[in-house]
Design a protein around this motif. Sequence first.
Motif, short mmCIF file in Angstrom:
data_model
loop_
_atom_site.label_atom_id
_atom_site.label_comp_id
_atom_site.label_asym_id
_atom_site.label_seq_id
_atom_site.Cartn_x
_atom_site.Cartn_y
_atom_site.Cartn_z
N ARG A 26 6.29 -5.97 -0.01
CA ARG A 26 5.03 -5.35 0.42
C ARG A 26 5.15 -4.85 1.86
O ARG A 26 4.24 -4.99 2.67
CB ARG A 26 3.86 -6.31 0.24
N ASP A 54 5.38 -2.58 5.19
CA ASP A 54 4.45 -1.61 5.76
C ASP A 54 5.18 -0.28 5.94
O ASP A 54 6.13 -0.19 6.70
CB ASP A 54 3.93 -2.12 7.10
N ASP A 57 4.66 4.26 5.88
CA ASP A 57 3.68 5.34 5.95
C ASP A 57 3.97 6.32 4.81
O ASP A 57 5.10 6.44 4.34
CB ASP A 57 3.67 6.03 7.32
N ASN A 58 2.92 7.00 4.37
CA ASN A 58 3.05 7.92 3.24
C ASN A 58 4.09 9.00 3.48
O ASN A 58 4.83 9.37 2.57
CB ASN A 58 1.70 8.54 2.91
N ASP A 65 -0.61 10.02 -1.68
CA ASP A 65 -1.14 8.87 -0.95
C ASP A 65 -0.65 7.59 -1.63
O ASP A 65 -1.34 6.98 -2.45
CB ASP A 65 -2.67 8.91 -0.92
N TRP A 66 0.59 7.23 -1.31
CA TRP A 66 1.22 6.07 -1.93
C TRP A 66 0.48 4.79 -1.61
O TRP A 66 0.36 3.91 -2.46
CB TRP A 66 2.68 5.96 -1.49
N ARG A 67 0.03 4.64 -0.40
CA ARG A 67 -0.65 3.41 0.00
C ARG A 67 -1.84 3.13 -0.93
O ARG A 67 -1.97 2.03 -1.46
CB ARG A 67 -1.10 3.51 1.45
N LEU A 88 -0.59 2.30 -4.55
CA LEU A 88 0.04 0.99 -4.68
C LEU A 88 -0.96 -0.14 -4.56
O LEU A 88 -0.90 -1.13 -5.29
CB LEU A 88 1.15 0.83 -3.64
N GLU A 89 -1.89 -0.02 -3.63
CA GLU A 89 -2.90 -1.06 -3.46
C GLU A 89 -3.73 -1.23 -4.72
O GLU A 89 -4.18 -2.33 -5.03
CB GLU A 89 -3.80 -0.75 -2.26
N TRP A 127 5.71 -4.16 -3.87
CA TRP A 127 6.79 -3.20 -3.73
C TRP A 127 7.79 -3.78 -2.74
O TRP A 127 7.48 -4.67 -1.95
CB TRP A 127 6.29 -1.84 -3.27
N CYS A 176 10.51 -2.50 0.20
CA CYS A 176 11.01 -1.43 1.06
C CYS A 176 12.38 -1.84 1.59
O CYS A 176 12.58 -3.01 1.95
CB CYS A 176 10.09 -1.21 2.26
N ASN A 199 8.68 0.01 -6.75
CA ASN A 199 7.31 -0.41 -7.02
C ASN A 199 7.31 -1.31 -8.24
O ASN A 199 7.99 -1.03 -9.23
CB ASN A 199 6.45 0.84 -7.28
#
Length: 131
Positions: free
Chosen positions: A8, A10, A12-13, A32-34, A37-38, A44, A46, A58
């Motif tokens: 998960r 952090d 940015d799109n 707008d992936w954020r 995903l939320e 996810w 990274c 994801n």
Amino acid sequence: MAIKYDWRGDFDNASLNALHADGFGSPITQTDWRARLERHSLGWVCAWEDGSLVGFVNIVWDGGAQAFILKKVVARHLRSRGVGAALVAAAAKEARAAKCEWLHVDFEEHLRSFYFHACGFRETPAGLIAL
């Protein structure tokens, strides 16, 4: 190569849109992936190298025993170096921690060896309807 993996993480799109374009050979979008995903994800993973997003996977789920890998992508310059397998392993670990019993994946034929040999999936019968 020092790759850091974050559950998960952090992001940015713009970074994830750029990684998707690089990894899938497509134009950069403004997804707008954020928000997506939320709303839909268990979580996810990274992958980071020197502060740059170089890998992503994801994990969506049914809220119970079933989890699914979607959108695994690795930057082209890091392919075949174990980054994808490490992303999948981290995703499996977290799905297991969430009490999921199964982790599913669909893939194109050219990825068969990766998922079966590098990641440990086994072949199962499945069905698909193209919508």
